[in-house]
Design a protein around this motif. Structure first.
Motif, short mmCIF file in Angstrom:
data_model
loop_
_atom_site.label_atom_id
_atom_site.label_comp_id
_atom_site.label_asym_id
_atom_site.label_seq_id
_atom_site.Cartn_x
_atom_site.Cartn_y
_atom_site.Cartn_z
N TYR A 2 -25.25 -11.99 -36.00
CA TYR A 2 -24.65 -11.85 -34.68
C TYR A 2 -23.20 -12.34 -34.73
CZ TYR A 2 -29.44 -11.35 -33.05
OH TYR A 2 -30.73 -10.94 -32.86
N LEU A 3 -22.34 -11.76 -33.90
CA LEU A 3 -20.95 -12.22 -33.83
C LEU A 3 -20.87 -13.62 -33.26
CD1 LEU A 3 -19.18 -8.99 -32.55
CD2 LEU A 3 -19.17 -9.94 -34.86
N VAL A 4 -21.72 -13.92 -32.27
CA VAL A 4 -21.78 -15.24 -31.66
C VAL A 4 -23.19 -15.77 -31.85
CG1 VAL A 4 -21.56 -16.52 -29.51
CG2 VAL A 4 -20.04 -14.58 -29.95
N PRO A 5 -23.35 -16.97 -32.40
CA PRO A 5 -24.70 -17.51 -32.57
C PRO A 5 -25.42 -17.61 -31.23
CG PRO A 5 -23.06 -18.92 -33.63
CD PRO A 5 -22.32 -17.89 -32.84
N ASN A 6 -26.69 -17.24 -31.21
CA ASN A 6 -27.46 -17.34 -29.97
C ASN A 6 -28.88 -17.77 -30.26
OD1 ASN A 6 -29.31 -14.93 -30.07
ND2 ASN A 6 -27.38 -13.85 -30.23
N ARG A 7 -29.52 -18.27 -29.22
CA ARG A 7 -30.91 -18.72 -29.32
C ARG A 7 -31.69 -18.13 -28.16
NH1 ARG A 7 -33.29 -24.22 -27.53
NH2 ARG A 7 -35.41 -24.01 -28.28
N LYS A 8 -32.84 -17.55 -28.44
CA LYS A 8 -33.67 -16.95 -27.40
C LYS A 8 -34.64 -17.99 -26.85
CE LYS A 8 -33.25 -12.37 -29.42
NZ LYS A 8 -32.01 -12.67 -30.07
N HIS A 9 -34.88 -17.93 -25.54
CA HIS A 9 -35.78 -18.88 -24.88
C HIS A 9 -36.88 -18.13 -24.12
CE1 HIS A 9 -33.31 -22.54 -25.36
NE2 HIS A 9 -32.29 -21.71 -25.29
N ASN A 10 -38.12 -18.46 -24.42
CA ASN A 10 -39.28 -18.09 -23.61
C ASN A 10 -40.00 -19.40 -23.33
OD1 ASN A 10 -39.33 -15.29 -23.07
ND2 ASN A 10 -39.91 -14.89 -25.18
N ALA A 11 -39.76 -19.96 -22.16
CA ALA A 11 -40.32 -21.27 -21.82
C ALA A 11 -41.84 -21.18 -21.70
CB ALA A 11 -39.73 -21.76 -20.50
N SER A 12 -42.53 -22.16 -22.23
CA SER A 12 -44.00 -22.16 -22.17
C SER A 12 -44.51 -22.36 -20.74
CB SER A 12 -44.56 -23.25 -23.09
OG SER A 12 -44.10 -24.52 -22.67
N ASP A 13 -43.68 -22.91 -19.85
CA ASP A 13 -44.09 -23.14 -18.46
C ASP A 13 -43.73 -21.99 -17.54
OD1 ASP A 13 -44.95 -25.60 -19.31
OD2 ASP A 13 -43.23 -26.70 -18.53
N ALA A 14 -43.21 -20.90 -18.08
CA ALA A 14 -42.85 -19.72 -17.28
C ALA A 14 -43.60 -18.52 -17.83
CB ALA A 14 -41.34 -19.48 -17.34
N ARG A 61 -39.61 -22.59 -10.07
CA ARG A 61 -40.27 -23.36 -11.14
C ARG A 61 -40.00 -22.69 -12.49
NH1 ARG A 61 -44.51 -24.04 -7.42
NH2 ARG A 61 -45.64 -22.28 -8.30
N ASN A 62 -40.02 -21.35 -12.50
CA ASN A 62 -39.78 -20.61 -13.74
C ASN A 62 -38.34 -20.80 -14.21
OD1 ASN A 62 -42.40 -19.71 -13.57
ND2 ASN A 62 -41.85 -17.79 -12.59
N ILE A 63 -37.39 -20.75 -13.28
CA ILE A 63 -35.99 -20.98 -13.65
C ILE A 63 -35.83 -22.39 -14.21
CG2 ILE A 63 -33.64 -21.24 -12.75
CD1 ILE A 63 -34.38 -18.99 -10.72
N GLU A 64 -36.46 -23.36 -13.54
CA GLU A 64 -36.38 -24.74 -14.01
C GLU A 64 -37.01 -24.90 -15.40
OE1 GLU A 64 -36.55 -29.08 -12.02
OE2 GLU A 64 -38.17 -27.73 -11.46
N ALA A 65 -38.10 -24.19 -15.65
CA ALA A 65 -38.75 -24.26 -16.96
C ALA A 65 -37.83 -23.71 -18.05
CB ALA A 65 -40.07 -23.48 -16.94
#
Length: 110
Positions: A2-14, A61-65
């Motif tokens: 990737y041109l810019v390093p990134n990290r994907k998030h799938n929160a376990s609480d969402a 709650r999902n946004i917060e997670a």
């Protein structure tokens, strides 16, 4: 890769997204930016909450997670874009107020 390093998030609480995307993508490099995908009023097991107030609370709650998963807080949030589906019987004004109440509660603005 990737041109810019990134990290994907799938929160376990969402709930997991319904299609082939992730809850959020964090851009790393200099400053951290987190782009959160659309969140629905669903519980962490994917069930849509029964009432509008419950759906609004579940959404926040999902946004917060997702924020927590990225080690961020509400104070790091820059912008919210919200879509509220028209309520039966034209209750849109009360729907917006219900959303605002849930937002204020979630963000500690009460």
């Amino acid at each position: 890769k990737y041109l810019v390093p990134n990290r994907k998030h799938n929160a376990s609480d969402a709930p997991l997204p319904l299609a082939r995307y992730v809850n959020a993508v964090e851009v790393q490099g200099g400053k951290r930016l987190l782009f959160i995908s659309g969140q629905m009023g669903a519980t962490s097991d994917g069930q849509i909450a029964a009432t509008l107030p419950e759906q609004c609370r579940a959404c926040f709650r999902n946004i917060e997670a997702v924020l927590k998963d990225a080690k961020m807080k509400w104070e790091d949030l820059v912008k919210l874009t919200v879509y509220i589906k028209s309520a039966p019987g034209g209750q849109n004004a009360s729907s917006v107020q219900t959303y605002r109440n849930a937002r204020d509660e979630a963000m500690g603005m009460n």
